[in-house]
Design a protein around this motif. Sequence first.
Motif, short mmCIF file in Angstrom:
data_model
loop_
_atom_site.label_atom_id
_atom_site.label_comp_id
_atom_site.label_asym_id
_atom_site.label_seq_id
_atom_site.Cartn_x
_atom_site.Cartn_y
_atom_site.Cartn_z
N ALA A 208 -2.23 14.99 -3.47
CA ALA A 208 -2.61 15.71 -4.76
C ALA A 208 -2.38 14.87 -5.93
O ALA A 208 -2.72 14.84 -7.04
CB ALA A 208 -2.12 16.97 -4.97
N GLY A 209 -1.43 13.88 -5.65
CA GLY A 209 -0.84 12.70 -6.49
C GLY A 209 0.23 13.18 -7.60
O GLY A 209 0.65 12.66 -8.53
N ASP A 210 0.72 14.33 -7.15
CA ASP A 210 1.88 14.99 -7.77
C ASP A 210 3.15 13.88 -7.74
O ASP A 210 3.32 12.93 -6.75
CB ASP A 210 2.59 16.15 -7.24
N ASP B 126 5.10 15.02 1.10
CA ASP B 126 4.46 14.41 1.98
C ASP B 126 4.81 13.20 2.51
O ASP B 126 5.14 12.47 1.85
CB ASP B 126 3.04 15.04 2.17
N GLY B 127 3.96 12.88 3.67
CA GLY B 127 4.12 11.31 4.02
C GLY B 127 2.85 10.67 4.39
O GLY B 127 1.77 11.35 4.66
N TRP B 128 2.88 9.37 4.36
CA TRP B 128 1.68 8.54 4.55
C TRP B 128 2.07 7.70 6.22
O TRP B 128 3.22 6.78 6.08
CB TRP B 128 1.17 7.49 3.58
N ARG B 129 1.25 7.51 6.94
CA ARG B 129 1.46 6.52 7.98
C ARG B 129 0.91 5.28 7.95
O ARG B 129 0.42 4.91 6.72
CB ARG B 129 0.48 7.34 9.39
N ALA B 130 1.31 4.52 8.92
CA ALA B 130 0.76 2.95 8.67
C ALA B 130 -0.72 2.70 8.56
O ALA B 130 -0.94 1.95 7.90
CB ALA B 130 1.15 2.25 10.01
N GLY C 252 0.77 -1.21 -0.09
CA GLY C 252 0.11 0.14 0.12
C GLY C 252 0.70 1.22 -0.10
O GLY C 252 0.31 2.58 0.07
N ALA C 253 2.34 1.10 -0.19
CA ALA C 253 2.95 2.36 0.06
C ALA C 253 2.77 3.08 -1.22
O ALA C 253 2.70 2.70 -2.46
CB ALA C 253 4.31 1.89 0.19
N GLN C 254 2.66 4.49 -1.17
CA GLN C 254 2.36 5.47 -1.90
C GLN C 254 3.57 5.94 -2.56
O GLN C 254 3.58 6.55 -3.83
CB GLN C 254 1.49 6.42 -1.32
N GLY C 255 4.68 6.04 -2.24
CA GLY C 255 6.04 6.58 -2.80
C GLY C 255 7.12 5.66 -1.94
O GLY C 255 7.33 5.55 -1.02
N SER D 159 12.42 7.25 -8.90
CA SER D 159 11.33 7.43 -7.90
C SER D 159 10.00 6.81 -8.60
O SER D 159 9.97 6.74 -9.67
CB SER D 159 11.31 8.77 -7.58
N HIS D 160 9.34 6.28 -7.59
CA HIS D 160 8.05 5.72 -8.11
C HIS D 160 6.89 6.27 -7.08
O HIS D 160 6.98 6.44 -5.95
CB HIS D 160 8.24 4.15 -7.68
N GLY D 161 5.78 6.45 -7.47
CA GLY D 161 4.70 6.69 -7.12
C GLY D 161 4.41 8.21 -6.72
O GLY D 161 4.83 9.13 -7.45
N LYS D 162 3.78 8.66 -5.77
CA LYS D 162 3.44 9.89 -5.31
C LYS D 162 4.05 10.74 -4.35
O LYS D 162 4.54 9.91 -3.50
CB LYS D 162 1.94 9.95 -4.90
N ARG D 163 4.29 12.01 -4.46
CA ARG D 163 4.84 12.55 -3.21
C ARG D 163 3.78 13.35 -2.36
O ARG D 163 4.16 13.87 -1.48
CB ARG D 163 5.75 13.78 -3.92
#
Length: 387
Positions: A67-69, A225-229, A41-44, A60-64
């Motif tokens: 907003a999906g940038d 930005d980041g994503w939590r567990a 499920g990792a976004q970036g 690099s892979h995925g989003k930062r």
Amino acid sequence: MRDRYWLGVALMWAWALPVGAAAPTASALDAEIARAMAATGAQGLAMAVIEDGQVVHVRSHGKRNAAGDPLTPNTVMYGASLTKAVFAHTVMQLVDAGALDLDRSIADLLPRPLSDYPTEPGYAPWGDLAGDDRWRAITPRILLTHSAGFGNFAFLEPDRRLRIHFDPGSRYAHSGEGMILLQFVLERGLGLDVGEQMRQRVFEPFGMTRTDMVWQPAFADDLADGWRADGSGEPHDARSRVRAAGSMDTTIADMAKMAAAWIRGDRLTAQGAAELTRPQLAITTASQFPTLQAEADAAQRHAGLAAGLGVIVFDGPQGAGFYKGGHNDNTGNTWVCVHRGRRCVVILANDVRAEAAFPHLVRFVLGETGLPWRWEYGDMAFWAPAD
């Protein structure tokens, strides 16, 4: 031309990997990262590969952000505890220059007793050590090997007081506070600006143009930005204070340069470079955290695991290696190197869920290194493909 380049990379990987290990092509590596991100499920996630001391892959892979940038090689990401390794490199340059002795007591370096200093923002309450003269046994080497006897941070103690839990130098216990103390010694004892030293000795010479110890306005144009567990998002923390334990912002392109320079020994004497990754102190715990856990029985210890200076060193089927992890609630980073072939993998993830795939992804590139992932991540449920 591009096909010939990646053929050269594949040939280097094929030569360097252990017998029987498949050399991943760039497309195979991209596909494996995509599979790992989908599974966790990792976004970036961003990765760099170093072979024979040279950067051969940065992607690099995925989003930062939400907003999906897109995450790019120049996206500024949080370095977390990778900061400690870069700080150690800076300190070793000072040692090579004769400005610092790793084995000199900090009592000899500070103009007054540590416990006499008032509490200041950004530093531990050194005054809590009044009456415990064991602080006088602490040296820069002890601080860089996480063996000062501190917990991780004073504010995590039940009473928020700094204390020495065991005789300095006697065992390993991860301590961000120890790194902050060495920063304090360099600033108050030697009159150095640690942020400026890191800039002059590491970031600028290695061409790390989007890396700093404090927030820079230029970072805002391409920032992660980041994503939590739990999948919730968290904005990037613009740190305004130099913290040797973990305030560095960086990019995968910049960390690739750092890893390559480190494994080559750039800007260090041969002795200084070797000292960073020499086994300094055997690690005797079953895992890294909790910090002050009891030492493990011999059967539960990881053979060959030891503290280097700012990094962890290990032995494995490819010989000696070292690594450093970095983590917070929305960041997962790892940097793994083996000396044979001067080979490294760096992973920066702005989604902490990516950590579950780190053992597999590092093994996919480097082969089996022998790194004790269980010591680093405890009982985390790691991901690996079923096939």
